[in-house]
Write a protein that holds these residues in place. Structure first.
Motif, PDB file in Angstrom:
ATOM      1  N   GLU A 110      -0.066   7.958   3.666  1.00 45.57           N
ATOM      2  CA  GLU A 110       0.143   6.548   3.362  1.00 45.57           C
ATOM      3  C   GLU A 110       1.620   6.155   3.430  1.00 45.57           C
ATOM      4  O   GLU A 110       1.952   4.987   3.626  1.00 45.57           O
ATOM      5  CB  GLU A 110      -0.389   6.217   1.967  1.00 45.57           C
ATOM      6  N   ALA A 111       2.500   7.126   3.241  1.00 43.54           N
ATOM      7  CA  ALA A 111       3.932   6.828   3.233  1.00 43.54           C
ATOM      8  C   ALA A 111       4.515   6.696   4.632  1.00 43.54           C
ATOM      9  O   ALA A 111       5.461   5.933   4.838  1.00 43.54           O
ATOM     10  CB  ALA A 111       4.690   7.906   2.456  1.00 43.54           C
ATOM     11  N   TRP A 112       3.957   7.433   5.611  1.00 40.21           N
ATOM     12  CA  TRP A 112       4.633   7.475   6.910  1.00 40.21           C
ATOM     13  C   TRP A 112       3.755   7.138   8.106  1.00 40.21           C
ATOM     14  O   TRP A 112       4.262   6.796   9.176  1.00 40.21           O
ATOM     15  CB  TRP A 112       5.259   8.854   7.142  1.00 40.21           C
ATOM     16  N   HIS A 113       2.438   7.198   7.974  1.00 38.61           N
ATOM     17  CA  HIS A 113       1.542   6.997   9.115  1.00 38.61           C
ATOM     18  C   HIS A 113       1.048   5.550   9.109  1.00 38.61           C
ATOM     19  O   HIS A 113       0.207   5.166   8.301  1.00 38.61           O
ATOM     20  CB  HIS A 113       0.369   7.965   9.034  1.00 38.61           C
ATOM     21  N   ALA A 114       1.578   4.739  10.011  1.00 38.19           N
ATOM     22  CA  ALA A 114       1.289   3.309   9.998  1.00 38.19           C
ATOM     23  C   ALA A 114      -0.196   3.024  10.188  1.00 38.19           C
ATOM     24  O   ALA A 114      -0.765   2.170   9.488  1.00 38.19           O
ATOM     25  CB  ALA A 114       2.105   2.615  11.090  1.00 38.19           C
ATOM     26  N   GLY A 115      -0.839   3.706  11.112  1.00 41.44           N
ATOM     27  CA  GLY A 115      -2.255   3.458  11.359  1.00 41.44           C
ATOM     28  C   GLY A 115      -3.114   3.801  10.153  1.00 41.44           C
ATOM     29  O   GLY A 115      -4.033   3.054   9.796  1.00 41.44           O
ATOM     30  N   HIS A 116      -2.819   4.926   9.527  1.00 43.66           N
ATOM     31  CA  HIS A 116      -3.575   5.319   8.335  1.00 43.66           C
ATOM     32  C   HIS A 116      -3.366   4.309   7.213  1.00 43.66           C
ATOM     33  O   HIS A 116      -4.306   3.959   6.494  1.00 43.66           O
ATOM     34  CB  HIS A 116      -3.138   6.712   7.880  1.00 43.66           C
ATOM     35  N   ARG A 117      -2.146   3.829   7.069  1.00 42.90           N
ATOM     36  CA  ARG A 117      -1.839   2.871   6.011  1.00 42.90           C
ATOM     37  C   ARG A 117      -2.595   1.561   6.232  1.00 42.90           C
ATOM     38  O   ARG A 117      -3.104   0.953   5.282  1.00 42.90           O
ATOM     39  CB  ARG A 117      -0.329   2.631   5.979  1.00 42.90           C
ATOM     40  N   GLU A 118      -2.706   1.137   7.473  1.00 42.39           N
ATOM     41  CA  GLU A 118      -3.452  -0.087   7.764  1.00 42.39           C
ATOM     42  C   GLU A 118      -4.925   0.061   7.433  1.00 42.39           C
ATOM     43  O   GLU A 118      -5.573  -0.888   6.975  1.00 42.39           O
ATOM     44  CB  GLU A 118      -3.276  -0.456   9.239  1.00 42.39           C
ATOM     45  N   ARG A 119      -5.462   1.263   7.651  1.00 41.18           N
ATOM     46  CA  ARG A 119      -6.877   1.500   7.352  1.00 41.18           C
ATOM     47  C   ARG A 119      -7.137   1.721   5.864  1.00 41.18           C
ATOM     48  O   ARG A 119      -8.272   1.590   5.408  1.00 41.18           O
ATOM     49  CB  ARG A 119      -7.387   2.705   8.152  1.00 41.18           C
ATOM     50  N   ASN A 120      -6.104   2.082   5.123  1.00 43.06           N
ATOM     51  CA  ASN A 120      -6.251   2.403   3.696  1.00 43.06           C
ATOM     52  C   ASN A 120      -5.158   1.694   2.897  1.00 43.06           C
ATOM     53  O   ASN A 120      -4.300   2.342   2.287  1.00 43.06           O
ATOM     54  CB  ASN A 120      -6.173   3.917   3.485  1.00 43.06           C
ATOM     55  N   PRO A 121      -5.174   0.367   2.864  1.00 43.83           N
ATOM     56  CA  PRO A 121      -4.043  -0.370   2.272  1.00 43.83           C
ATOM     57  C   PRO A 121      -3.919  -0.213   0.765  1.00 43.83           C
ATOM     58  O   PRO A 121      -2.848  -0.484   0.208  1.00 43.83           O
ATOM     59  CB  PRO A 121      -4.350  -1.829   2.641  1.00 43.83           C
ATOM     60  N   GLU A 122      -4.985   0.196   0.088  1.00 49.03           N
ATOM     61  CA  GLU A 122      -4.950   0.262  -1.373  1.00 49.03           C
ATOM     62  C   GLU A 122      -4.557   1.642  -1.909  1.00 49.03           C
ATOM     63  O   GLU A 122      -4.376   1.803  -3.117  1.00 49.03           O
ATOM     64  CB  GLU A 122      -6.317  -0.121  -1.940  1.00 49.03           C
ATOM     65  N   VAL A 123      -4.458   2.634  -1.050  1.00 47.82           N
ATOM     66  CA  VAL A 123      -4.219   4.007  -1.514  1.00 47.82           C
ATOM     67  C   VAL A 123      -2.750   4.196  -1.871  1.00 47.82           C
ATOM     68  O   VAL A 123      -1.849   3.811  -1.111  1.00 47.82           O
ATOM     69  CB  VAL A 123      -4.647   5.034  -0.444  1.00 47.82           C
ATOM     70  N   GLU A 124      -2.501   4.796  -3.027  1.00 45.44           N
ATOM     71  CA  GLU A 124      -1.151   5.064  -3.495  1.00 45.44           C
ATOM     72  C   GLU A 124      -0.819   6.547  -3.343  1.00 45.44           C
ATOM     73  O   GLU A 124      -1.709   7.380  -3.246  1.00 45.44           O
ATOM     74  CB  GLU A 124      -1.024   4.674  -4.971  1.00 45.44           C
ATOM     75  N   GLN A 125       0.470   6.847  -3.327  1.00 43.74           N
ATOM     76  CA  GLN A 125       0.912   8.237  -3.327  1.00 43.74           C
ATOM     77  C   GLN A 125       1.162   8.684  -4.767  1.00 43.74           C
ATOM     78  O   GLN A 125       1.757   7.947  -5.547  1.00 43.74           O
ATOM     79  CB  GLN A 125       2.204   8.413  -2.521  1.00 43.74           C
ATOM     80  N   LEU A 126       0.694   9.873  -5.106  1.00 40.64           N
ATOM     81  CA  LEU A 126       1.013  10.437  -6.410  1.00 40.64           C
ATOM     82  C   LEU A 126       2.503  10.789  -6.433  1.00 40.64           C
ATOM     83  O   LEU A 126       3.023  11.378  -5.475  1.00 40.64           O
ATOM     84  CB  LEU A 126       0.175  11.680  -6.694  1.00 40.64           C
ATOM     85  N   ALA A 127       3.171  10.443  -7.515  1.00 42.39           N
ATOM     86  CA  ALA A 127       4.613  10.692  -7.618  1.00 42.39           C
ATOM     87  C   ALA A 127       4.936  11.394  -8.929  1.00 42.39           C
ATOM     88  O   ALA A 127       4.354  11.079  -9.969  1.00 42.39           O
ATOM     89  CB  ALA A 127       5.394   9.385  -7.516  1.00 42.39           C
ATOM     90  N   VAL A 128       5.857  12.338  -8.864  1.00 47.14           N
ATOM     91  CA  VAL A 128       6.313  13.039 -10.058  1.00 47.14           C
ATOM     92  C   VAL A 128       7.175  12.110 -10.915  1.00 47.14           C
ATOM     93  O   VAL A 128       7.068  12.083 -12.137  1.00 47.14           O
ATOM     94  CB  VAL A 128       7.099  14.307  -9.663  1.00 47.14           C
ATOM     95  N   SER A 129       8.043  11.357 -10.252  1.00 49.70           N
ATOM     96  CA  SER A 129       8.929  10.389 -10.899  1.00 49.70           C
ATOM     97  C   SER A 129       9.136   9.242  -9.922  1.00 49.70           C
ATOM     98  O   SER A 129       8.574   9.245  -8.820  1.00 49.70           O
ATOM     99  CB  SER A 129      10.287  11.018 -11.233  1.00 49.70           C
ATOM    100  N   ARG A 130       9.949   8.286 -10.313  1.00 51.72           N
ATOM    101  CA  ARG A 130      10.333   7.239  -9.365  1.00 51.72           C
ATOM    102  C   ARG A 130      10.968   7.910  -8.143  1.00 51.72           C
ATOM    103  O   ARG A 130      11.800   8.815  -8.282  1.00 51.72           O
ATOM    104  CB  ARG A 130      11.330   6.295 -10.021  1.00 51.72           C
ATOM    105  N   PRO A 131      10.582   7.512  -6.930  1.00 44.09           N
ATOM    106  CA  PRO A 131      11.129   8.175  -5.741  1.00 44.09           C
ATOM    107  C   PRO A 131      12.647   8.138  -5.719  1.00 44.09           C
ATOM    108  O   PRO A 131      13.268   7.171  -6.188  1.00 44.09           O
ATOM    109  CB  PRO A 131      10.532   7.363  -4.581  1.00 44.09           C
ATOM    110  N   PRO A 132      13.295   9.161  -5.175  1.00 46.43           N
ATOM    111  CA  PRO A 132      14.761   9.180  -5.090  1.00 46.43           C
ATOM    112  C   PRO A 132      15.273   8.070  -4.178  1.00 46.43           C
ATOM    113  O   PRO A 132      14.540   7.540  -3.332  1.00 46.43           O
ATOM    114  CB  PRO A 132      15.067  10.571  -4.516  1.00 46.43           C
TER     115      PRO A 132
END
Length: 458
Positions: A110-132
């Motif tokens: 979801e963070a880097w693949h544009a086509g996948h992100r368009e097909r899955n717009p609601e999916v979030e990435q699990l994060a340990v903390s706020r991204p650097p």
């Protein structure tokens, strides 16, 4: 000193020799045909005599977590039960098979693949903390698209539990062991890395603690969950030292941090460790080698690259970055050897070494010779098995791999293509060797041995 053909014990599992197929993407997916695809990919390797086969990164969550297209998910017990056909096939050939469990975190599609992100717009990435800030900057300029969900303390325990449940399903399906994807910018490395982990709970690193302490506690939580669901099945993990981090990254795991973290991981009950020198980002520190000119230039792959990176212009930008990075990393065969050797002096469990190994002589050197102490108890290769699925027969007979680390096999995976050798000279040479019977299995392995027995005599 041990030879490549000598047997070894890993967490109570007898492995017939010290050669392993390191985790690499099989691109088999999880749907119809996935089990057959995995058998087609991994069974030839076991049939060639490779003692230990690692099934590549398999995602423990139902959503998010895939770092590349067509990765296999292992959250569903019904699907994992079908993989008994795979484990049975490997066992029929006399090999052992571990599954690598993974979750990509901020490296997810979801963070880097544009086509996948368009097909899955609601999916979030699990994060340990706020991204650097480095990733937030890339997000602002549009090179990535971050939708992070920072895990609460309870959710961290839930994630560890998901690793444990997947391990239990795998053990029931006949897998001989579990391997955690602890590097390559996956969620485990993100817990270990001071760049990503700025938590203030028990999974963070306190001001008076050494770097990686929060990650160690996550590894301990995963260990406990695996033991609860899978019993005493051998548990292995990669352990990162972020020595290949770019110069603008100030907070990362040093060489000494990586050695300490690997040592503490073994003390926490892990049955083997795989120390690796990596970056804080997903870059060519993972797949060091030549710039893959043929793969980037292939006309049939251009639409796939454009779909992955958000258009042809951005695909060309990624290509340029790939070219620059190809010049930036040491390609010395066995580039993790110094880290592995330092860890091996401190632990009493097997140490596995991989990273650009292509020659039988390198394997034997890493296992120890008159010139240098052993860096490892097992040695692994990954990309060479794309070029030669039955490579084990030749390596165990004293020959070298054909792989030239050209990376024409890996870059097309961003476009959803399977990993396979696309270098004509290598493909032709493999065909010649096949006609000559070079991949017929030869020889055997000896009696079981243990790491403790060998080190007592060193």
């Amino acid at each position: 000193m041990a030879a490549l053909t000598d047997p070894v014990d890993v967490g109570g599992v007898a492995v017939p020799n010290r050669l392993y197929r390191a985790p690499v993407l099989e691109c088999a997916g999880t749907g119809e045909g996935a089990v057959d695809a995995l058998i087609d990919e991994l069974a030839p390797t076991a049939a060639s005599g490779v003692g230990l086969v690692f099934q590549g990164a398999s995602v423990v969550t139902a959503e998010s977590g895939c770092a590349a297209p067509n990765m296999t998910r292992v959250h569903d017990p019904e699907f994992v039960a079908e993989l008994e056909r795979l484990t049975g096939t490997v066992h029929d050939h006399g090999g052992r098979i571990f599954v690598q469990l993974a979750q990509g975190g901020l490296r997810s599609l979801e963070a880097w693949h544009a086509g996948h992100r368009e097909r899955n717009p609601e999916v979030e990435q699990l994060a340990v903390s706020r991204p650097p800030w480095q990733l937030r900057l890339l997000d602002r300029v549009g090179l990535v698209d971050l939708s992070p969900r920072v895990l609460s303390t309870d959710e961290v325990y839930d994630l560890a539990e998901q690793f444990g449940r997947a391990a239990g399903y795998a053990a029931d399906a006949g897998y001989d062991g579990i391997h955690l994807s602890g590097a390559n910018m996956g969620i485990v490395q993100q817990f270990c890395s001071p760049l990503y982990n700025r938590r203030d709970d028990e999974f963070g690193t306190g001001a008076d603690e050494p770097p990686g302490s929060g990650g160690l506690r996550f590894l301990e939580a995963v260990h406990d969950a695996v033991r609860e669901h899978a019993g005493d099945v051998p548990l292995v993990t990669k352990v990162p030292a972020e020595t290949a981090a770019p110069s603008f990254v100030r907070r990362h795991l040093s060489f000494e941090d990586g050695v300490r973290l690997a040592t503490r991981t073994a003390e926490a009950g892990y049955d083997a460790v795989v120390p690796v020198d990596v970056s804080t980002f997903w870059d060519m520190s993972v797949i060091r080698g030549k710039f893959p000119e043929r793969a980037w230039s292939a006309a049939e792959l251009q639409s796939g690259y454009a779909a992955a990176f958000g258009g042809p212009v951005r695909a060309r930008a990624v290509r340029l970055l790939n070219r620059v990075q190809a010049r930036g990393f040491d390609r010395e065969p066995g580039w993790n050897a110094d880290l592995c050797r330092a860890v091996r002096r401190r632990v009493d469990v097997p140490v596995l070494c991989e990273g650009g190994i292509r020659e039988r002589a390198t394997c034997e050197r890493l296992l120890g010779d008159d010139a240098s102490p052993a860096a490892a108890d097992l040695v692994g290769m990954a990309r060479p098995f794309y070029a030669e699925p039955r490579l084990g027969a030749r390596l165990l007979a004293g020959e070298d791999a054909l792989c030239a680390s050209c990376n024409n096999c890996t870059v097309p995976q961003a476009a959803g293509e399977p990993g396979r050798c696309r270098t004509p000279s290598v493909v032709r040479e493999r065909a010649t060797l096949e006609r000559a019977g070079a991949y017929e299995r030869r020889g055997g392995s000896g009696d079981e041995g243990t790491v403790a027995d060998e080190r007592e005599g060193e």
